[in-house]
Design a protein around this motif. Structure first.
Motif, PDB file in Angstrom:
ATOM      1  N   SER A  22       0.837  -1.524   0.098  1.00  0.00           N
ATOM      2  CA  SER A  22      -0.365   0.225   0.286  1.00  0.00           C
ATOM      3  C   SER A  22       0.825   1.530   0.295  1.00  0.00           C
ATOM      4  CB  SER A  22      -0.781  -0.232   0.716  1.00  0.00           C
ATOM      5  OG  SER A  22      -1.619  -1.428   1.042  1.00  0.00           O
ATOM      6  N   ASP A  74      -9.836   0.146   9.663  1.00  0.00           N
ATOM      7  CA  ASP A  74      -9.605  -0.038   8.418  1.00  0.00           C
ATOM      8  C   ASP A  74     -11.394  -0.784   8.497  1.00  0.00           C
ATOM      9  OD1 ASP A  74      -9.704  -1.815  10.803  1.00  0.00           O
ATOM     10  OD2 ASP A  74      -7.511  -2.795   9.395  1.00  0.00           O
ATOM     11  N   VAL A  80     -15.062   1.791   3.782  1.00  0.00           N
ATOM     12  CA  VAL A  80     -13.662   2.670   3.444  1.00  0.00           C
ATOM     13  C   VAL A  80     -13.748   4.196   3.490  1.00  0.00           C
ATOM     14  CG1 VAL A  80     -13.448   3.257   0.975  1.00  0.00           C
ATOM     15  CG2 VAL A  80     -14.673   0.707   0.972  1.00  0.00           C
ATOM     16  N   GLY A  81     -15.297   4.487   4.138  1.00  0.00           N
ATOM     17  CA  GLY A  81     -15.048   5.369   4.381  1.00  0.00           C
ATOM     18  C   GLY A  81     -13.557   6.146   5.177  1.00  0.00           C
ATOM     19  N   LEU A  88     -10.480   6.263   4.117  1.00  0.00           N
ATOM     20  CA  LEU A  88     -10.358   7.770   3.608  1.00  0.00           C
ATOM     21  C   LEU A  88      -9.834   8.840   4.397  1.00  0.00           C
ATOM     22  CD1 LEU A  88     -12.675   6.967   0.810  1.00  0.00           C
ATOM     23  CD2 LEU A  88     -10.420   6.748   0.565  1.00  0.00           C
ATOM     24  N   GLY A 112      -6.293   8.426   5.879  1.00  0.00           N
ATOM     25  CA  GLY A 112      -5.059   8.471   4.580  1.00  0.00           C
ATOM     26  C   GLY A 112      -5.121  10.613   4.828  1.00  0.00           C
ATOM     27  N   VAL A 113      -6.104  10.853   4.472  1.00  0.00           N
ATOM     28  CA  VAL A 113      -6.477  12.648   5.242  1.00  0.00           C
ATOM     29  C   VAL A 113      -5.653  13.255   5.977  1.00  0.00           C
ATOM     30  CG1 VAL A 113      -7.967  14.114   5.195  1.00  0.00           C
ATOM     31  CG2 VAL A 113      -8.962  12.686   3.744  1.00  0.00           C
ATOM     32  N   MET A 143      -4.670   8.717   1.456  1.00  0.00           N
ATOM     33  CA  MET A 143      -5.774   8.058   0.230  1.00  0.00           C
ATOM     34  C   MET A 143      -5.877   7.192   0.094  1.00  0.00           C
ATOM     35  SD  MET A 143      -8.038  11.528  -0.102  1.00  0.00           S
ATOM     36  CE  MET A 143      -9.520  10.791  -0.689  1.00  0.00           C
ATOM     37  N   VAL A 144      -4.781   7.306  -0.717  1.00  0.00           N
ATOM     38  CA  VAL A 144      -4.235   6.037  -1.679  1.00  0.00           C
ATOM     39  C   VAL A 144      -4.026   4.828  -0.967  1.00  0.00           C
ATOM     40  CG1 VAL A 144      -2.476   5.007  -3.780  1.00  0.00           C
ATOM     41  CG2 VAL A 144      -3.987   7.178  -3.914  1.00  0.00           C
ATOM     42  N   GLY A 175      -4.684   4.161   1.947  1.00  0.00           N
ATOM     43  CA  GLY A 175      -5.845   3.915   3.531  1.00  0.00           C
ATOM     44  C   GLY A 175      -5.837   2.560   2.332  1.00  0.00           C
ATOM     45  N   LEU A 176      -6.802   3.361   1.043  1.00  0.00           N
ATOM     46  CA  LEU A 176      -7.700   2.237   0.566  1.00  0.00           C
ATOM     47  C   LEU A 176      -7.296   1.363  -0.031  1.00  0.00           C
ATOM     48  CD1 LEU A 176     -10.353   2.531  -0.800  1.00  0.00           C
ATOM     49  CD2 LEU A 176      -9.779   4.064  -2.952  1.00  0.00           C
ATOM     50  N   TRP A 210      -6.660  -1.000   2.713  1.00  0.00           N
ATOM     51  CA  TRP A 210      -8.558  -1.619   3.283  1.00  0.00           C
ATOM     52  C   TRP A 210      -8.243  -2.804   1.556  1.00  0.00           C
ATOM     53  CZ3 TRP A 210     -12.830  -1.696   0.243  1.00  0.00           C
ATOM     54  CH2 TRP A 210     -13.758  -2.272   0.824  1.00  0.00           C
TER      55      TRP A 210
END
Length: 171
Positions: free
Chosen positions: A24, A103, A106-107, A110, A113-114, A152-153, A155-156, A159
């Motif tokens: 990731s 995790d 998704v919310g 993200l 991640g921010v 964000m990338v 974290g996503l 996940w």
């Protein structure tokens, strides 16, 4: 509909999925590297290799900053350094995500991640610029946005790649 599952976020002794975390971070680093190259070439009109020279100067020293055109040893050093740092920061981020169950959706991943991207921006451009002063020149909106996108990338991707049984052991 995006659920945040706010009630499930308590500290628990839970290690991240290390392989997913490393991959990731690598993917997050790749995403911002491409964005930085495109931003400098298409938007600012500056050399797309200037950022590579600044990153390689971490390892090669300030002499790497003298040129801004393509240079194989400098770009290769920048790639290696950038990806190693991306993996390290991805591991750190996932060390925060896993024990707090950020995790769980998704919310949440993200949002995590921010927040991580914002913290990483401050660390890189205000903390590390004391050691590597050439990073202070890169402070600004573009660097802030790329760091948020990194978070964000990363974290996503975590996940998506994390083994599901680790995320929801009760299900």
């Amino acid at each position: 509909m995006m659920e945040l599952h706010m009630h499930t976020h308590h500290l628990e002794s839970r290690a991240p999925d290390w392989v997913a975390a490393a991959v990731s971070g690598f993917l997050g680093g790749a995403a911002i590297m491409v964005l930085e190259l495109l931003w400098s070439a298409l938007i600012t009109g500056s050399s797309p290799w200037a950022v590579s020279h600044r990153i390689s100067a971490i390892v090669m020293g300030p002499d790497a900053l003298r040129l801004t055109e393509f240079n194989v040893p400098i770009v290769a050093t920048a790639l290696i350094t950038h990806y190693i740092l991306g993996i390290i920061f991805g591991l750190v981020m996932c060390m925060i995500i896993a024990p707090f169950h950020f995790d769980s959706s998704v919310g949440m991943v993200l949002i995590s991640g921010v927040v991580f991207g914002l913290a990483l921006y401050v660390f890189n451009f205000y903390g590390m610029s004391r050691i590597f002063p050439w990073f202070s020149e890169m402070r600004g909106g573009a660097a802030l946005v790329t760091h948020v996108i990194f978070g964000m990338v990363t974290g996503l991707a975590y996940w998506a790649l994390e083994r599901r049984e680790r995320r929801n052991p009760r299900h």
